[in-house]
Design a protein around this motif. Sequence first.
Motif, mmCIF file in Angstrom:
data_model
loop_
_atom_site.group_PDB
_atom_site.id
_atom_site.type_symbol
_atom_site.label_atom_id
_atom_site.label_comp_id
_atom_site.label_asym_id
_atom_site.label_seq_id
_atom_site.Cartn_x
_atom_site.Cartn_y
_atom_site.Cartn_z
ATOM 1 N N GLY A 2 -1.407 -0.535 -2.196
ATOM 2 C CA GLY A 2 -1.559 0.743 -2.883
ATOM 3 C C GLY A 2 -2.078 0.557 -4.309
ATOM 4 N N LEU A 3 -1.590 -0.498 -4.982
ATOM 5 C CA LEU A 3 -2.052 -0.784 -6.344
ATOM 6 C C LEU A 3 -3.486 -1.303 -6.335
ATOM 7 C CD1 LEU A 3 1.265 -2.371 -7.567
ATOM 8 C CD2 LEU A 3 0.287 -0.212 -8.353
ATOM 9 N N LEU A 4 -3.806 -2.131 -5.336
ATOM 10 C CA LEU A 4 -5.183 -2.627 -5.203
ATOM 11 C C LEU A 4 -6.162 -1.470 -5.017
ATOM 12 C CD1 LEU A 4 -5.117 -5.689 -2.762
ATOM 13 C CD2 LEU A 4 -5.864 -5.706 -5.144
ATOM 14 N N ARG A 5 -5.741 -0.503 -4.221
ATOM 15 C CA ARG A 5 -6.589 0.658 -3.952
ATOM 16 C C ARG A 5 -6.966 1.375 -5.236
ATOM 17 N NH1 ARG A 5 -3.891 1.669 0.657
ATOM 18 N NH2 ARG A 5 -2.344 3.067 -0.239
ATOM 19 N N ARG A 6 -5.979 1.524 -6.095
ATOM 20 C CA ARG A 6 -6.268 2.168 -7.380
ATOM 21 C C ARG A 6 -7.130 1.264 -8.251
ATOM 22 N NH1 ARG A 6 -1.028 4.275 -10.153
ATOM 23 N NH2 ARG A 6 0.171 3.440 -8.428
ATOM 24 N N ALA A 7 -6.874 -0.040 -8.192
ATOM 25 C CA ALA A 7 -7.628 -0.994 -9.025
ATOM 26 C C ALA A 7 -9.112 -1.003 -8.648
ATOM 27 C CB ALA A 7 -7.034 -2.392 -8.898
ATOM 28 N N VAL A 8 -9.417 -0.866 -7.366
ATOM 29 C CA VAL A 8 -10.831 -0.860 -6.954
ATOM 30 C C VAL A 8 -11.357 0.560 -6.785
ATOM 31 C CG1 VAL A 8 -10.658 -3.131 -5.861
ATOM 32 C CG2 VAL A 8 -10.374 -1.065 -4.462
ATOM 33 N N ASN A 9 -10.468 1.531 -7.054
ATOM 34 C CA ASN A 9 -10.877 2.929 -7.041
ATOM 35 C C ASN A 9 -11.450 3.370 -5.696
ATOM 36 O OD1 ASN A 9 -11.136 5.424 -8.120
ATOM 37 N ND2 ASN A 9 -12.877 4.954 -9.450
ATOM 38 N N ASP A 10 -10.703 3.036 -4.624
ATOM 39 C CA ASP A 10 -11.176 3.382 -3.278
ATOM 40 C C ASP A 10 -9.960 3.600 -2.379
ATOM 41 O OD1 ASP A 10 -12.153 3.590 -0.739
ATOM 42 O OD2 ASP A 10 -13.291 1.711 -0.784
ATOM 43 N N ASP A 11 -9.734 4.836 -1.996
ATOM 44 C CA ASP A 11 -8.579 5.181 -1.167
ATOM 45 C C ASP A 11 -8.617 4.542 0.218
ATOM 46 O OD1 ASP A 11 -7.331 6.631 -3.056
ATOM 47 O OD2 ASP A 11 -8.013 8.600 -2.339
ATOM 48 N N GLU A 12 -9.786 4.129 0.643
ATOM 49 C CA GLU A 12 -9.930 3.565 1.984
ATOM 50 C C GLU A 12 -9.664 2.056 2.017
ATOM 51 O OE1 GLU A 12 -11.733 5.586 4.883
ATOM 52 O OE2 GLU A 12 -10.392 6.843 3.681
ATOM 53 N N PHE A 13 -9.592 1.439 0.838
ATOM 54 C CA PHE A 13 -9.489 -0.025 0.812
ATOM 55 C C PHE A 13 -8.165 -0.508 1.393
ATOM 56 C CE2 PHE A 13 -8.267 -4.061 -1.127
ATOM 57 C CZ PHE A 13 -9.321 -4.847 -0.705
ATOM 58 N N ARG A 14 -8.237 -1.556 2.225
ATOM 59 C CA ARG A 14 -7.043 -2.215 2.753
ATOM 60 C C ARG A 14 -7.192 -3.721 2.587
ATOM 61 N NH1 ARG A 14 -6.079 2.304 2.404
ATOM 62 N NH2 ARG A 14 -4.934 3.727 3.765
ATOM 63 N N ILE A 15 -6.054 -4.415 2.465
ATOM 64 C CA ILE A 15 -6.053 -5.872 2.288
ATOM 65 C C ILE A 15 -6.686 -6.540 3.512
ATOM 66 C CG2 ILE A 15 -4.541 -7.895 2.188
ATOM 67 C CD1 ILE A 15 -2.551 -6.303 0.572
ATOM 68 N N PRO A 16 -7.602 -7.479 3.310
ATOM 69 C CA PRO A 16 -8.102 -8.238 4.461
ATOM 70 C C PRO A 16 -7.096 -9.320 4.887
ATOM 71 C CG PRO A 16 -9.325 -8.833 2.464
ATOM 72 C CD PRO A 16 -8.281 -7.837 2.053
ATOM 73 N N TYR A 17 -7.273 -9.819 6.105
ATOM 74 C CA TYR A 17 -6.396 -10.901 6.586
ATOM 75 C C TYR A 17 -7.180 -12.205 6.659
ATOM 76 C CZ TYR A 17 -8.655 -9.717 11.079
ATOM 77 O OH TYR A 17 -9.579 -9.456 12.065
ATOM 78 N N TRP A 18 -6.461 -13.315 6.467
ATOM 79 C CA TRP A 18 -7.064 -14.649 6.636
ATOM 80 C C TRP A 18 -6.656 -15.179 8.006
ATOM 81 C CZ3 TRP A 18 -4.589 -19.746 4.742
ATOM 82 C CH2 TRP A 18 -5.386 -20.828 5.126
ATOM 83 N N ASP A 19 -7.624 -15.234 8.900
ATOM 84 C CA ASP A 19 -7.377 -15.754 10.254
ATOM 85 C C ASP A 19 -7.420 -17.281 10.205
ATOM 86 O OD1 ASP A 19 -7.209 -16.318 12.923
ATOM 87 O OD2 ASP A 19 -9.224 -15.583 13.425
ATOM 88 N N TRP A 20 -6.296 -17.872 9.815
ATOM 89 C CA TRP A 20 -6.241 -19.336 9.671
ATOM 90 C C TRP A 20 -6.400 -20.063 11.000
ATOM 91 C CZ3 TRP A 20 -1.916 -18.626 12.332
ATOM 92 C CH2 TRP A 20 -0.963 -17.693 11.896
ATOM 93 N N SER A 21 -6.181 -19.360 12.112
ATOM 94 C CA SER A 21 -6.407 -20.021 13.406
ATOM 95 C C SER A 21 -7.887 -20.325 13.631
ATOM 96 C CB SER A 21 -5.884 -19.159 14.550
ATOM 97 O OG SER A 21 -4.483 -19.174 14.562
ATOM 98 N N ALA A 22 -8.771 -19.524 13.054
ATOM 99 C CA ALA A 22 -10.207 -19.829 13.130
ATOM 100 C C ALA A 22 -10.484 -21.120 12.353
ATOM 101 C CB ALA A 22 -11.030 -18.676 12.567
ATOM 102 N N ASP A 23 -9.858 -21.272 11.188
ATOM 103 C CA ASP A 23 -10.069 -22.483 10.388
ATOM 104 C C ASP A 23 -9.448 -23.710 11.050
ATOM 105 O OD1 ASP A 23 -11.382 -20.865 8.683
ATOM 106 O OD2 ASP A 23 -9.953 -21.021 7.018
ATOM 107 N N ALA A 24 -8.356 -23.497 11.820
ATOM 108 C CA ALA A 24 -7.723 -24.614 12.523
ATOM 109 C C ALA A 24 -8.687 -25.256 13.514
ATOM 110 C CB ALA A 24 -6.459 -24.140 13.245
#
Length: 299
Positions: free
Chosen positions: A84-106
């Motif tokens: 919610g704080l990130l959304r305000r920081a980037v000024n975009d209500d649609e923004f969501r945290i991305p995920y790191w798919d570490w299994s791809a890196d494995a």
Amino acid sequence: MIRRNFLTDADAAQRYIDGVRRLKDPAQSPWPGQDGLSVYDSFVFWHHQTMMLMTPPNQSDRNAAHSGPSFLPWHRYFLVTFEGLLRRAVNDDEFRIPYWDWSADAELDEPVTSSVWNNANLGQFAGSDWRVRLEMNLRTGDLRRADRSLQRSLGSTGRLPRREDVRAVVREQPAYDSPPFNSSSDGMRNLVEGWIGSARIHNNVHVWIGGDMSLSSSPNDPIFFLHHCNVDRIWAAWQERHPDSPYLPDMTSPETLQFHRVDDALYSIFNDTVTPRQMVDYKRYYEYDTLADLADVET
Ligand SMILES: [Cu+2]
């Protein structure tokens, strides 16, 4: 309102980095009453305090958000609050945290060569302009002021979990958790948290990154939120695969399980009351672009 893959979505990745930098800057995002600290630093404090709160106090295994059932809803809440704080920081209500798919890196010959660690991505946070200002004191276990660079020790110990390790848990564990609801329990939560099972899923990623990620102040590393987003995605995939399996334990469990029962308030440093029950339905907050790599489910 979609959480996307950091490795394949350059736009989501860049906006995450921009938002994190803004929240870390005490001038742009001051933590009220804490001289020289930022809103970002308050999440380091919150996580540390939660780990120090043993539940119940006469043992040293389960705390208010680890080695117990609320591991998943507490971290979901922690991320939703940060998001919610990130959304305000980037000024975009649609923004969501991305995920790191570490299994791809494995699956890489050398997982440390993954683009997630490039200087254009998370590598930049190990540079001199990103300061750790609160750190766990290894001698006393307390949090103390610091002013130093972020530390990592990529790949020196531990192992990134393979996709099949994760799929097996999602597929084969119908129970959310089980008595005694600690680090020795059977069930999905403890396999994902990583105290049991050969893959040691969540814990192993902290160990593989090393440095600040192995302390109670681990949210100092911005990879923390991307890692936990992927952990949350596993819970989401399990929820879709086992829609009739409830969160456990319910309120008939003893007071010794406070902070973990379905209608207990999750531990917070803010004036808020959010329960595991309220965090079960993640689609109120976001959806994942895909769960299909983790389970045979529709999103
Ligand atoms: Cu944690």
